[in-house]
Design an enzyme around this catalytic site. Structure first.
Site, short mmCIF file in Angstrom:
data_model
loop_
_atom_site.label_atom_id
_atom_site.label_comp_id
_atom_site.label_asym_id
_atom_site.label_seq_id
_atom_site.Cartn_x
_atom_site.Cartn_y
_atom_site.Cartn_z
N ASP A 300 0.87 -0.92 -0.26
CA ASP A 300 -0.07 -0.52 0.02
C ASP A 300 0.64 1.07 0.52
O ASP A 300 2.19 1.12 0.54
CB ASP A 300 -0.70 -0.05 0.87
N THR A 302 0.06 4.97 1.34
CA THR A 302 0.03 5.43 1.63
C THR A 302 0.53 4.67 3.57
O THR A 302 0.05 3.59 3.30
CB THR A 302 -1.37 5.97 2.12
N ASP A 534 -1.59 -0.33 6.49
CA ASP A 534 -2.20 -0.19 7.94
C ASP A 534 -3.22 0.98 7.70
O ASP A 534 -3.73 0.82 9.01
CB ASP A 534 -0.67 1.17 8.29
#
Length: 803
Positions: A300, A302, A534
């Site tokens: 991911d 970000t 996250d």
């Protein structure tokens, strides 16, 4: 049931519930309790066999022949101590990474450990928060709960006051508060949550392979052991019953790979301890092994490649929108969201809440929608609806403003569109008026580039999967020199085809459901996939990946489903985890070959002894000496040595492919020298020590050569290790006291040199077998139990465990 006041319980009410036991007393365990650790290391089948044989030798033989029993005790203690050390490391890290929900007490919000929540507590919820106990919603502001981990349904459920929420679900969007109605073991997912966070030593290919090897050993031990006992009693014909028993015990003891399970557990435990020092929490032990087998890592953007924070670089008004109005609207939107995401936090930092603006209704940001909004009332009383989100979602594909936005995205900037809407918040955004572009700068993690280069060097493909604009994601990946992230190579997930899975490296505008499907598609293609993330939008993909990796600062839901949590929030820790997994798998494969070679040559010796009706060549003390110098001590060092080779499937076939020919050659050469020595020396009771010594010399030299093969490449410390083992054996042959203790004394020159010659010939055959191993049939990757489902309109394979 009475409703808890908006200010929450008072301290007295909490204390009263604690006294009544109405507390969430289900501790999340990260490791096995001490009792289970001791039992698992002591009460094993092979310990039972060795313990019985040890007791027999204490009765019938001298203490020298009982040395193997003390080795087993030492091995067991080492295993217990190392696993206890790993337990302490995991338990301390679990406390650091534990989710601390926010409860209201005495009118104030406070973060408390999950185990301190009591019945009727008022628990606040925000995006990414995990529902830790069952409850009833009392406040809801666009609250959407994802219950996919419980029900398998992907779509978040909108919750209103009075609705039930279940432990194990998590917040996909919005916020609110709920009253705890069931805590402790009464909660719906209490047992599931406890099992999901438990440290385990099972369910891995490596450990399953070890168990398979042990079953093979047991299968050959039983008939060979029985035949050996009978043959030795017949051979000695009551003239030396105790001697017959000792030699039969020696033949059985050498078949037992007593240190293999120990070294596997020790290697895993030390890996956990090493990773713990880097603030890496391994919630499931096989994750260390699994990450070493990974050939695709999905990232991911970000929070993984970029830091969580962003900065507003520019506010660009559109049309006749006044810059002041745009700034005030942005400030009002930020103030209206109690749990802003990273983008909105950057907006809040740049534009504080304006005076006089009020939010009549809000629409929290959702990863599926890609925008947030609010119905605002201006200081002059005018009402309007404003949206803030992805420009290519809020605007039609042919809108002229998208041209400028594409250029900004290509520069690696993140762009949000502020737009007015003529429709209510809950309507589709198909009638919006662009008001301003909010241009955000993303902060690259300083260690991301080096980590990506590490994966490329190790043959692991990295794929960036993000909900952001594909061009922007591609630009960020290109700044990190990720292969396949050049201009025009990023794929917009709205136009995704199955062929893009293997071809493309960067994917943008990926919804949470598509992230899950991308991971499932890669796994169905035979890849071993790790997923890092996250956020809430990563949870489904983390759950379905072979290995899920979450940042410690990530959402509680992401941490709960991940097998590995990077508590230091550093993507650069992943290479350390990969290295530990490769060290464990590669080195256990080395030592497994050593142990199984011993089992094979012991079976060959037993079969020939039974067939020829001769005394077994060795006493237990001889085989204890050989096992210690050629397997036990070297294997301990080899199991902990660095090893960077990527792990592959087929652990057991590879071990058998080497150990079977090695063992057969070693056993044949040894028994051949032994039979030759019996013919040369006269095969009497007085010559038995010389016969055994010649056979021992032969077996030691061959086993030492096998050790040299397994230890390759022969670096300096490995050469020293092998030389030390050779020197120790030479010391036994040369020192009179040790000669007497181990009953080893070479007689004459002819047979010792014949033994050396036979060992040299056997080593040459072993080397040839090593360089030209048996061919193995290759099979295409396949996942048992899979069945076809639909993805992107095409047939794909559905993997077990996916909801």
């Amino acid at each position: 049931m009475t409703q808890t006041p908006a200010g929450g319980l008072t301290a007295a009410e909490v204390a009263e519930r604690v006294r009544r036991g109405r507390v969430n007393d289900v501790p999340a365990r990260s490791s096995r309790p001490v009792r289970e650790i001791v039992r698992a290391n002591v009460l094993t089948l092979f310990n039972g066999i060795m313990g019985t044989l040890f007791a027999i030798i204490l009765v019938v033989g001298p203490i020298q022949d009982a040395l193997f029993g003390f080795v087993v005790v030492a091995n067991t203690l080492i295993g217990i101590v190392q696993e206890l050390r790993a337990k302490r490391t995991l338990d301390s890290l679990a406390v650091v990474g534990e989710a601390r929900p926010t409860v209201r007490r005495d009118g104030e919000p406070r973060a408390v450990p999950t185990s301190e929540i009591v019945l009727d507590d008022l628990i606040e919820l925000g995006p990414g928060d995990k529902v830790v106990v069952d409850g009833r919603v009392v406040e809801a502001d666009g609250l959407e709960i994802d219950e996919s981990l419980l029900t398998g349904e992907n779509d978040p459920v909108l919750k209103r006051p009075g609705d039930q929420v279940l432990s194990g679900s998590f917040v996909a969007a919005g916020g609110g508060a709920y009253q705890a109605t069931r805590v402790g073991r009464e909660a719906y997912a209490a047992r599931l949550a406890e099992e999901a966070t438990r440290f385990t030593l099972v369910n891995s290919e490596l450990r399953n392979g070890i168990q398979r090897i042990l079953r093979i050993c047991l299968a050959v031990m039983v008939p060979a052991g029985v035949g050996l006992v009978v043959s030795q009693l017949v051979v000695f014909n009551r003239t030396d019953t105790f001697g017959a028993i000792r030699r039969a015990v020696a033949g059985i003891v050498v078949m037992v790979p007593e240190g293999l399970v120990l070294l596997t557990s020790v290697a895993f435990a030390i890996g956990v301890i090493r990773l713990g020092r880097r603030l890496c929490l391994v919630q499931e032990l096989p994750a260390i092994e699994g990450l070493a087998r990974v050939d695709v890592v999905c990232l991911d953007k970000t929070g993984t490649l970029t830091e969580g924070g962003m900065d507003v670089a520019e506010l660009r008004p559109l049309g006749d929108t006044a810059p002041r109005l745009a700034g005030e609207v942005l400030g009002a939107l930020g103030a209206a969201d109690p749990r802003p995401n990273a983008s909105l936090r950057a907006v809040i930092d740049a534009y504080p809440p304006p005076e006089g603006w009020r939010a009549a209704d809000t629409l929290p940001f959702s990863s599926a929608r890609k925008y947030a909004g609010a119905a605002l009332t201006a200081p002059d009383g005018r009402e309007s609806v404003w949206l803030l989100g992805a420009p290519d979602v809020l605007l039609p594909s042919a809108h002229p403003q998208l041209v400028d936005i594409e250029r900004l995205n290509a520069a690696g900037l993140r762009v949000l569109l502020l737009a007015g809407s003529a429709r209510p918040l809950d309507a589709a955004p198909d009638d919006v008026t662009p008001a301003a572009l909010v241009i955000l700068e993303q902060r690259l993690r300083p260690d991301a580039g080096d980590t990506l280069r590490y994966f490329a060097e190790q043959g692991v493909a990295a794929k960036v999967i993000s909900g952001d604009n594909a061009v922007s994601v591609g630009a960020v990946a290109a700044r990190l020199d990720l292969p396949g992230a050049g201009p025009g190579e990023a794929v917009d997930a709205r136009d995704l085809t199955p062929e893009d899975l293997e071809r493309a490296t960067v994917f943008g505008r990926v919804t949470p459901r598509q992230k899950r499907e991308l991971v499932g598609g890669l796994r169905a293609g035979g890849h071993t996939v790790a997923m890092t993330g996250d956020g809430v939008n990563d949870v489904l993909a983390l759950k379905d990946a072979d290995i899920g990796v979450s940042m410690g600062s990530g959402s509680a839901a992401a941490r709960a489903v991940a097998q590995i949590v990077l508590l230091n929030n550093s993507f650069a820790t992943l290479p350390s985890v990969v290295a530990e997994g490769r060290r464990v798998i590669g080195n256990i494969e080395r030592v497994a070959t050593l142990f199984l070679t011993k089992t094979v040559y012991s079976v060959v010796l037993a079969v020939v002894v039974i067939a020829t009706a001769v005394p077994y060549p060795f006493l237990p003390r001889h085989l204890t000496l050989l096992s210690t110098l050629t397997i036990g001590v070297p294997a301990f060092f080899l199991a902990l040595a660095p090893n960077t080779a990527r792990a592959h499937a087929g652990f057991v076939p590879r071990v058998l492919r080497l150990s079977v020919p090695f063992g057969v050659i070693a056993g044949a050469a040894t028994i051949g020298v032994y039979l030759l020595a019996r013919a040369h020396y006269g095969a009497g009771a007085a010559t038995r020590e010389a016969e055994t010594s010649a056979a021992t010399l032969t077996l030691f030299l061959i086993a030492l050569w096998v050790l040299g093969i397994i230890a390759r490449p022969l670096t300096g410390w490995r050469i020293v290790l092998i030389a030390a083992m050779a020197a120790a054996f030479a010391l036994v042959l040369l020192v009179p006291g040790l000669q007497h203790f181990f009953a080893l004394r070479l007689a004459g020159l002819l047979l010792p040199w014949a033994a050396v010659a036979a060992a040299v010939a056997a080593c040459a055959l072993i080397e040839l077998s090593y360089r030209h191993p048996w061919p193995t049939r290759r099979r295409p990757p396949r996942r048992a139990g899979s069945r076809p489902t639909r993805r992107y309109g095409r047939t794909r394979r559905r993997t077990p465990g996916s909801s």
